[in-house]
Enzyme design. Structure first.
Site, PDB file in Angstrom:
ATOM      1  N   TYR A  13       1.064  -0.876  -0.302  1.00  0.00           N
ATOM      2  CA  TYR A  13       0.293  -0.136   0.009  1.00  0.00           C
ATOM      3  C   TYR A  13       0.870   0.816   0.307  1.00  0.00           C
ATOM      4  O   TYR A  13       0.781   2.201  -0.397  1.00  0.00           O
ATOM      5  CB  TYR A  13      -1.033   0.504   1.361  1.00  0.00           C
ATOM      6  CG  TYR A  13      -1.907  -1.599   1.112  1.00  0.00           C
ATOM      7  CD1 TYR A  13      -2.423  -1.058   0.159  1.00  0.00           C
ATOM      8  CD2 TYR A  13      -1.773  -2.089   1.953  1.00  0.00           C
ATOM      9  CE1 TYR A  13      -4.138  -2.178   0.042  1.00  0.00           C
ATOM     10  CE2 TYR A  13      -2.890  -2.810   1.976  1.00  0.00           C
ATOM     11  CZ  TYR A  13      -3.502  -3.003   1.176  1.00  0.00           C
ATOM     12  OH  TYR A  13      -4.377  -4.581   0.809  1.00  0.00           O
ATOM     13  N   ALA A  14       2.021   0.950   0.771  1.00  0.00           N
ATOM     14  CA  ALA A  14       2.887   2.429   1.178  1.00  0.00           C
ATOM     15  C   ALA A  14       3.112   2.747  -0.675  1.00  0.00           C
ATOM     16  O   ALA A  14       3.066   3.546  -0.657  1.00  0.00           O
ATOM     17  CB  ALA A  14       3.577   2.508   2.005  1.00  0.00           C
TER      18      ALA A  14
END
Lengths: 203, 256
Positions: free
Chosen positions: A120-121
């Site tokens: 996600y990052a």
């Protein structure tokens, strides 16, 4: 009338050179779809390149419910999902900036966490960076967009897809071709989800 | 065919000028039978002659004032009668401000004027969507495309809240109607050359704005938005729903 002849029948891409970076089924299907339109697809830097498409090789999330992730896993995923597309883009920018109607398209994944994942990052980094380079390409007639793909058939999340099916390769390639064409000339810095409605927030 | 729309039937609101007009031009050339809706029927009729002369499919112009009570159901009934059914709804009617409103919405802006903008930019669009939905669901194919606005509020504006309402409302709706093959998507335009924008800003202002705030350095055309509307309306885009897609040359700042 400014309607451009041929819209709907052809994408008008014949003779263009596209660099497609990615080593998986999707990348091969995208390359094939581009070739069918008469595009010369290359997989390395080429001075004639006006279209660049990056597709990370492993787009499946490294899902876990544990925060105990090795530094090596963090850096590998950041490299595959963010650093590699970024460096490839940097390398191809001189040729793209020199051509008319440059197109840069990044395939990315969801940044709505249903579990914990380093991905996600990394996707978030890619999206923020890709958006920001549109500002640096001021006046170059080049657009940068992202396609956020949904889950494929067999993914555990598939039962949550409102459309009731997984993402097909053609769902992605249809949009790729539209974004490569001159008909998308004012779409820039967009993230377009192709996910059958799976995401909870709107992009 | 890369965008297969021939034979489809569409309602396009706000079709006399600007974005609605551009969408209609693209649709007519692709063989879509359109009901073009607006207040000024004479403009719709003049324009339809031009489009037909260029090889586009003849539309059915319908005069309607969306501010009037019952306008949505009236328009749907008329379209149903003229086309025999509606496969695509493009809600392009809308505005960033009333023509006589000040450019900057003041704190003391009267409630009834806020309500009016809410009605045009959200309420009537929602009513029209609910009017066409049942038949789309029954046919297992349907496309609703809403032309909204940017979701980055630069200043106090009567347009931002209703446009944001459309984004939130349609995301929820998209999840309920997806199983029936009906998609709903939003196109959020940046600065597109139109009668509205030319009335609100001077040519010099627009040029300066384009150079300073739009990465592509220029305003967009209604047709550039029309191509995306056509793509989203086509079966080829059937897996895209609940999305808000900017056509703004890169103007909006927020990435996500």
């Amino acid at each position: 009338m400014p309607f451009r002849d041929g819209f709907g029948k052809t994408w008008g891409l014949k003779g263009k050179v596209a660099s497609v970076f990615g080593n998986n089924e999707l990348a091969r299907s995208v390359s094939e779809a581009l070739r069918k339109e008469g595009i010369n697809v290359v997989d390395e830097c080429n001075p004639q390149t006006s279209i660049l498409i990056t597709i990370p090789s492993d787009m499946n999330q490294t899902k876990t419910n544990s925060l105990d992730i090795s530094p090596d896993c963090w850096s590998t995923r950041m490299r595959d999902l963010f650093e590699n597309p970024r460096q490839i883009t940097q390398q191809n920018l001189p040729s793209i900036k020199g051509r008319k109607n440059g197109r840069i398209i990044h395939l990315i994944g969801s940044f709505e966490p249903n579990k914990f994942s380093v991905d996600y990052a990394a996707w978030g980094a890619t999206a923020a960076w890709a958006k920001s380079i549109t500002r640096a390409l001021d006046g170059f007639d080049t657009t940068v967009n992202m396609i956020q793909s949904g889950v494929s058939f067999g993914d555990p999340l598939m039962e949550k897809v409102p459309m009731g099916r997984g993402c097909r390769v053609t769902d992605i390639t249809n949009l790729v071709l539209f974004l490569c064409s001159d008909y998308s000339s004012y779409i820039n810095g967009a993230i377009i989800p192709v996910d059958g409605g799976l995401s909870r927030f709107w992009r | 065919m890369r965008v297969s729309l021939a034979g489809k039937r569409a309602i396009i609101t706000g079709a006399s000028q600007g974005i609605g007009r551009g969408v209609f031009e693209v649709f007519a050339q692709l063989g879509v039978r359109c009901v073009t809706a607006a207040r000024r029927k004479n403009i719709l009729e003049e324009h339809s002659k031009e489009v037909i002369a260029m090889g586009g499919i003849a539309p059915v112009p319908i005069e309607v004032d969306l501010f009037e009570a019952g306008a949505a159901s009236y328009l749907f009934e008329q379209a149903q009668g003229a086309l025999g059914g509606v496969d695509i709804l493009v809600n392009a009617a809308g505005r960033s401000k009333a023509p006589d409103a000040p450019r900057q919405t003041p704190f003391h802006h009267p409630s009834e004027l806020w309500e009016k903008e809410l009605h045009l930019n959200y309420v009537v669009l929602r009513e029209l969507t609910f009017a066409v939905l049942p038949s789309m669901q029954a046919r297992k194919f349907g496309r609703v495309i809403n032309v909204t606005g940017k979701s980055e509020p630069e200043k106090l504006s009567t347009a931002n809240p209703p446009k944001a309402a459309v984004h939130a409302w349609s995301k929820g709706l998209s999840r309920s109607i997806a199983p029936d093959g009906v998609t709903i998507n939003q196109i959020s335009p940046g600065k597109i050359v139109s009668e509205q924008i030319l009335a609100n800003y001077s040519a010099q202002e627009l040029e300066a704005y384009g150079k300073k705030d739009i990465p592509l350095g220029r305003l967009g055309t209604p047709q550039e938005l029309g191509y995306l509307a056509a793509f989203l309306a086509s079966p080829e885009a059937g897996y895209i729903t609940g999305a808000v897609i900017p056509v703004d040359g890169g103007m909006k700042r927020y990435a996500f």
